[in-house]
Design a protein around this motif. Structure first.
Motif, PDB file in Angstrom:
ATOM      1  N   GLN A 126      -6.916 -10.589 -26.238  1.00  0.00           N
ATOM      2  CA  GLN A 126      -7.644 -11.557 -25.558  1.00  0.00           C
ATOM      3  C   GLN A 126      -7.520 -11.477 -24.055  1.00  0.00           C
ATOM      4  N   GLY A 127      -6.290 -11.302 -23.792  1.00  0.00           N
ATOM      5  CA  GLY A 127      -6.075 -11.404 -22.379  1.00  0.00           C
ATOM      6  C   GLY A 127      -6.829 -10.319 -21.638  1.00  0.00           C
ATOM      7  N   ILE A 128      -6.859  -9.147 -22.116  1.00  0.00           N
ATOM      8  CA  ILE A 128      -7.472  -8.057 -21.480  1.00  0.00           C
ATOM      9  C   ILE A 128      -8.892  -8.319 -21.659  1.00  0.00           C
ATOM     10  N   GLU A 129      -9.474  -8.688 -22.600  1.00  0.00           N
ATOM     11  CA  GLU A 129     -10.675  -8.910 -22.843  1.00  0.00           C
ATOM     12  C   GLU A 129     -11.212  -9.736 -21.717  1.00  0.00           C
ATOM     13  N   ASN A 130     -10.527 -11.195 -21.571  1.00  0.00           N
ATOM     14  CA  ASN A 130     -10.793 -11.994 -20.720  1.00  0.00           C
ATOM     15  C   ASN A 130     -10.701 -11.263 -19.130  1.00  0.00           C
ATOM     16  N   LEU A 131      -9.803 -10.515 -18.836  1.00  0.00           N
ATOM     17  CA  LEU A 131      -9.870  -9.852 -17.782  1.00  0.00           C
ATOM     18  C   LEU A 131     -10.917  -9.054 -17.329  1.00  0.00           C
ATOM     19  N   LEU A 132     -11.488  -8.119 -18.402  1.00  0.00           N
ATOM     20  CA  LEU A 132     -12.522  -7.329 -17.980  1.00  0.00           C
ATOM     21  C   LEU A 132     -13.729  -8.185 -17.710  1.00  0.00           C
ATOM     22  N   LYS A 133     -13.838  -9.179 -18.642  1.00  0.00           N
ATOM     23  CA  LYS A 133     -14.945 -10.213 -18.226  1.00  0.00           C
ATOM     24  C   LYS A 133     -15.130 -10.854 -17.063  1.00  0.00           C
ATOM     25  N   LYS A 134     -13.915 -11.222 -16.634  1.00  0.00           N
ATOM     26  CA  LYS A 134     -13.657 -11.946 -15.112  1.00  0.00           C
ATOM     27  C   LYS A 134     -14.121 -10.802 -14.114  1.00  0.00           C
ATOM     28  N   HIS A 135     -13.656  -9.624 -14.334  1.00  0.00           N
ATOM     29  CA  HIS A 135     -14.110  -8.737 -13.106  1.00  0.00           C
ATOM     30  C   HIS A 135     -15.348  -7.868 -13.363  1.00  0.00           C
ATOM     31  N   ASP A 136     -16.041  -8.290 -14.612  1.00  0.00           N
ATOM     32  CA  ASP A 136     -17.511  -7.914 -14.967  1.00  0.00           C
ATOM     33  C   ASP A 136     -17.359  -6.239 -14.813  1.00  0.00           C
ATOM     34  N   TYR A 137     -16.460  -5.943 -15.808  1.00  0.00           N
ATOM     35  CA  TYR A 137     -16.368  -4.309 -15.909  1.00  0.00           C
ATOM     36  C   TYR A 137     -17.278  -3.864 -16.895  1.00  0.00           C
ATOM     37  N   GLN A 138     -18.223  -3.169 -16.282  1.00  0.00           N
ATOM     38  CA  GLN A 138     -19.269  -2.737 -17.166  1.00  0.00           C
ATOM     39  C   GLN A 138     -19.194  -1.115 -17.670  1.00  0.00           C
ATOM     40  N   ARG A 139     -18.156  -0.431 -17.417  1.00  0.00           N
ATOM     41  CA  ARG A 139     -17.963   0.966 -17.566  1.00  0.00           C
ATOM     42  C   ARG A 139     -17.603   1.040 -19.155  1.00  0.00           C
ATOM     43  N   PRO A 140     -17.561   2.436 -19.559  1.00  0.00           N
ATOM     44  CA  PRO A 140     -17.201   2.414 -20.931  1.00  0.00           C
ATOM     45  C   PRO A 140     -15.618   2.009 -21.370  1.00  0.00           C
ATOM     46  N   THR A 141     -15.588   1.349 -22.407  1.00  0.00           N
ATOM     47  CA  THR A 141     -14.194   0.909 -22.877  1.00  0.00           C
ATOM     48  C   THR A 141     -14.173   1.582 -24.516  1.00  0.00           C
ATOM     49  N   VAL A 142     -12.751   1.888 -24.566  1.00  0.00           N
ATOM     50  CA  VAL A 142     -12.237   2.284 -26.062  1.00  0.00           C
ATOM     51  C   VAL A 142     -11.194   1.172 -26.516  1.00  0.00           C
ATOM     52  N   GLN A 143     -11.425   0.716 -27.752  1.00  0.00           N
ATOM     53  CA  GLN A 143     -10.457  -0.155 -28.409  1.00  0.00           C
ATOM     54  C   GLN A 143      -9.582   0.547 -29.336  1.00  0.00           C
ATOM     55  N   ALA A 144      -8.421   0.737 -29.018  1.00  0.00           N
ATOM     56  CA  ALA A 144      -7.415   1.582 -29.757  1.00  0.00           C
ATOM     57  C   ALA A 144      -6.911   0.563 -31.056  1.00  0.00           C
ATOM     58  N   VAL A 145      -6.525   1.063 -32.238  1.00  0.00           N
ATOM     59  CA  VAL A 145      -6.052   0.248 -33.077  1.00  0.00           C
ATOM     60  C   VAL A 145      -4.428  -0.199 -32.917  1.00  0.00           C
ATOM     61  N   ASP A 146      -3.666   0.662 -32.147  1.00  0.00           N
ATOM     62  CA  ASP A 146      -2.499   0.153 -31.842  1.00  0.00           C
ATOM     63  C   ASP A 146      -1.725   0.793 -30.769  1.00  0.00           C
ATOM     64  N   LEU A 147      -0.684   0.844 -30.360  1.00  0.00           N
ATOM     65  CA  LEU A 147       0.045   1.092 -29.213  1.00  0.00           C
ATOM     66  C   LEU A 147       0.180   2.534 -29.194  1.00  0.00           C
ATOM     67  N   GLU A 148       0.328   3.262 -30.233  1.00  0.00           N
ATOM     68  CA  GLU A 148       0.510   4.769 -30.408  1.00  0.00           C
ATOM     69  C   GLU A 148      -0.970   5.413 -30.243  1.00  0.00           C
ATOM     70  N   GLN A 149      -2.006   4.809 -30.781  1.00  0.00           N
ATOM     71  CA  GLN A 149      -3.277   5.537 -30.678  1.00  0.00           C
ATOM     72  C   GLN A 149      -3.698   5.317 -29.106  1.00  0.00           C
ATOM     73  N   LEU A 150      -3.435   4.044 -28.473  1.00  0.00           N
ATOM     74  CA  LEU A 150      -3.822   3.736 -27.146  1.00  0.00           C
ATOM     75  C   LEU A 150      -3.028   4.846 -26.204  1.00  0.00           C
ATOM     76  N   TYR A 151      -1.669   5.271 -26.483  1.00  0.00           N
ATOM     77  CA  TYR A 151      -1.141   6.071 -25.774  1.00  0.00           C
ATOM     78  C   TYR A 151      -1.666   7.715 -25.939  1.00  0.00           C
ATOM     79  N   LEU A 152      -2.075   8.022 -27.186  1.00  0.00           N
ATOM     80  CA  LEU A 152      -2.586   9.303 -27.393  1.00  0.00           C
ATOM     81  C   LEU A 152      -3.798   9.556 -26.611  1.00  0.00           C
ATOM     82  N   LEU A 153      -4.680   8.475 -26.706  1.00  0.00           N
ATOM     83  CA  LEU A 153      -5.950   8.534 -25.930  1.00  0.00           C
ATOM     84  C   LEU A 153      -5.732   8.736 -24.335  1.00  0.00           C
TER      85      LEU A 153
END
Length: 473
Positions: A126-153
């Motif tokens: 939630q903290g990240i989603e709030n951050l992206l909303k606050k900065h109005d980040y409109q570019r593509p985002t990917v939501q990983a399932v866990d830390l391992e998948q995030l690292y591999l991306l």
């Protein structure tokens, strides 16, 4: 360790009817999560309640906790109960954390969100989603399932950047890669949460946790698990550092003896307005690094990350990239012996640099005052067997070309500071101001087009400034 615990110290009494066990989502292992588990397990043990952990995605655990299918959340951002209304916060701050963006500085310079083409984060943060909303980040985002998948991306270059907690970045080893930059965002506090069915445990649990804090037990557990929970400083107003001293090796055009030069200019612009007196000292690099180590100077201009003295820290933001480093020998036989680590004669380089990191073990070294002394001894063919330096520093007197071995490509170079509260504040101020100097285009008043490209700052300049200084193809 950061703890903001209240001073309540009464010993807790076990509840009238204690649950047989409490079940939580199993966290990703790390020094900080191991510390959290140790604190909570010890606290719950006083209540006679064992803890059990089950594997599940982070985003799912919030729903499961809110529905009462697990007991709650081990450590989450404050304010969680506003959305998940069945959760109750335990009023004891477990740890401080910071959201950070990790990216390759070779692709985005200082790597603000505006410089990032796309990014990934773990679903349910939630903290990240709030951050992206606050900065109005409109570019593509990917939501990983866990830390391992995030690292591999990120590792497989599927995304340009990732956002995660600072302790997770350390856990993945991302902070050890010199080319990766850690861009800090907001700091926050994590709290323990329980489902409302266990609300009667909260007063007793708070009493135990506060007592553990007062007795120093939480600090002991933090050290035992090699965890850290220190947020960076936030400057509501410019700091006042009093007398500030900076030292550097002498680099023509960058750190001249008379206080002129591009690197000195960066120091002047960042620390001049927040100091009563600013001393600039150019010397041999060996004397400069020794001066920082002996705490005779506040700042060392020019260090690789990991090459600073043991009692010093380096800036997160680099101020330049160096040139590729080479080893030079007179013939192929000496080069093969160098690569095998069996060269009998010493390898010569300018004193103060930790170039042994880039060479095989088993070699000996000779430290000279300057690179020309090294090349002169190499040419004689009797005292040393190789030289480590930059191609740009090769002498003009060569009768025939040296054999050359690339040791590393260009690496970021940083400012180093004392590892003290004052030094950490100076580091934080430098990182903050250096980012602003690049993002505003002010750095283009100091660096020319070639230097802006070499330092990777060209990526982060405002479009109108970048158009003016773009090097000719």
């Amino acid at each position: 360790m950061l703890t903001l615990a209240a001073t309540q110290s009464a010993r807790a009494q076990p509840p009238l009817v204690a649950p047989e066990e409490l079940v939580f989502r199993a966290p990703e292992p790390s020094p900080l999560t191991n510390y959290v588990l140790a604190v909570l397990e010890e606290a719950y043990a006083e209540l006679g309640i064992p803890l059990k952990y089950v594997e599940m995605p982070r985003s799912r655990s919030l729903v499961e906790a809110n529905n009462g299918r697990i007991a709650g959340e081990l450590g989450r951002l404050h304010g969680l109960e506003e959305k998940y209304t069945n959760l109750r916060r335990v009023e004891f701050p477990l740890f401080a954390f910071q959201l950070v963006l990790i990216a390759d500085r070779r692709e985005c310079g200082v790597c603000s969100l505006d410089d990032i083409e796309n990014l990934a984060y773990i679903r349910g943060m939630q903290g990240i989603e709030n951050l992206l909303k606050k900065h109005d980040y409109q570019r593509p985002t990917v939501q990983a399932v866990d830390l391992e998948q995030l690292y591999l991306l990120f590792e497989n270059k599927r995304v340009k950047a990732i956002i995660l907690n600072n302790f997770e970045a350390q856990q993945l080893g991302l902070t050890e890669n010199r080319h990766l930059i850690e861009v800090p965002f907001n700091s926050d506090i994590a709290y323990h949460y329980l489902h409302k069915n266990y609300a009667d445990l909260i007063p007793q649990l708070e009493a135990i946790l506060n007592r553990m804090h007062e007795e120093g037990r939480t600090v002991e557990l933090m050290r035992e698990h090699d965890a850290s929970s220190l947020p960076g400083p936030h400057f509501k107003a410019p700091p006042e550092f009093g007398e500030v001293s900076a030292t550097a090796g002498y680099w023509r055009r960058y750190t001249n003896l008379n206080g002129s030069g591009a690197y000195w200019e960066i120091i002047k612009r960042i620390f001049g307005p927040v100091s009563d007196e600013l001393e600039l000292n150019a010397n041999t690099y060996q004397r400069a690094i020794l001066g920082l180590s002996e705490q005779r100077f506040d700042i060392l201009v020019g260090s690789y990350a990991g090459h600073q003295p043991s009692n010093a820290i380096v800036s997160e933001v680099h101020f330049d990239y160096d040139r590729p480093l080479y080893a030079f020998t007179l013939d192929d036989e000496a080069m093969e012996r160098l690569k095998a680590g069996i060269l009998k004669r010493p390898v010569c380089h300018v004193a103060g640099y930790g170039y042994h990191e880039f060479l095989p073990k088993g070699l000996s070294y000779y430290h000279a005052n300057n690179s020309l002394d090294c090349f002169a001894m190499l040419d004689k063919g009797t005292r040393i067997g190789a030289v480590v330096n930059y191609r740009e520093n090769m002498p003009d007197w060569m009768d025939y070309p040296y054999k050359q071995l690339p040791l590393h490509g260009s690496l970021p170079i940083h400012m180093a500071f004392q590892d003290t509260p004052r030094g950490r504040d100076m580091k934080a101020w430098f990182d903050l101001r250096m980012r602003k100097m690049v993002a505003s285009g002010e750095i283009a008043e100091i660096y020319n087009a070639v230097e802006l490209e070499r330092s990777k700052f060209l990526f982060s300049l405002p479009p109108e400034v970048r158009a003016e200084v773009q090097p000719d193809p």
